[in-house]
Write a protein that holds these residues in place. Sequence first.
Motif, PDB file in Angstrom:
ATOM      1  N   THR A  83       0.828  -1.211   0.000  1.00 31.55           N
ATOM      2  CA  THR A  83       0.000   0.000   0.000  1.00 31.55           C
ATOM      3  C   THR A  83       0.857   1.253   0.000  1.00 31.55           C
ATOM      4  O   THR A  83       0.590   2.218  -0.733  1.00 31.55           O
ATOM      5  N   ALA A 127       1.155   4.031  -3.045  1.00 31.82           N
ATOM      6  CA  ALA A 127       0.774   5.418  -2.789  1.00 31.82           C
ATOM      7  C   ALA A 127       1.905   6.373  -3.127  1.00 31.82           C
ATOM      8  O   ALA A 127       1.701   7.403  -3.791  1.00 31.82           O
ATOM      9  N   GLU A 137      -6.588   1.500   2.116  1.00 30.82           N
ATOM     10  CA  GLU A 137      -6.183   2.485   1.128  1.00 30.82           C
ATOM     11  C   GLU A 137      -5.292   3.566   1.737  1.00 30.82           C
ATOM     12  O   GLU A 137      -5.253   3.767   2.949  1.00 30.82           O
ATOM     13  N   LYS A 187      -4.454   7.193   2.840  1.00 30.38           N
ATOM     14  CA  LYS A 187      -5.319   8.244   3.378  1.00 30.38           C
ATOM     15  C   LYS A 187      -4.745   9.635   3.142  1.00 30.38           C
ATOM     16  O   LYS A 187      -5.421  10.503   2.614  1.00 30.38           O
TER      17      LYS A 187
END
Length: 202
Positions: A16, A20, A99, A101
């Motif tokens: 993740t 990102a 996900e 943030k």
Amino acid sequence: MSTLHSTPEPHNADVTLAKALTQLYRATETQASLRQLKPDETRYVAHHAVYDLAADAVAAGGRLDQARRTGSRYLLMVNGKLSAAIEIETDPQGAAAGEFKSINQGPFVEGTEKAIRLAESASGDKHYDFSLLRLAPLKLWILWLKPVDTSQAARFYVIEPAPTAFHADISYDEDDLFKIMRPMAQALFIRPAGPAATDLVG
């Protein structure tokens, strides 16, 4: 040996985080100050669980029992320099990553590092897991030290910049923390006095 310990990371957090950071780095609208965060040169350090408090729950008398796990947060280092902080979602148990943030720079990033260093220097031979406790409407961020030895009490360090009612250079116990926090939360729900109903009749 450090007496402060990062909380366990959620499963698949590395995927993740990498996704990102790669997307942010490639995005043409990413601000210049964040473009230094090259995915292959950025280190994720000082992982800590994120717990959020609802202002209405605190105002009504809630305490740590009302804190809800909402994510994981990391400090980001580039070439040995603190550069930002990144937060990702997790499930309520903190076991699985969700996900991306947010990513941010600024005073709460430096304030987190300062609070960790202060807590570590003051913890002596006691061992703690550290997390972030947050009451967002008050812009109140707190380093929450959970003792490994359950016979000991939790300690709290307010992260700078802090509301003026708090001091960032001392630790608080749970009672003192909520004693200050509760009236601040209650004040959020007090409506300013308006004109009396009869004043509105012309």
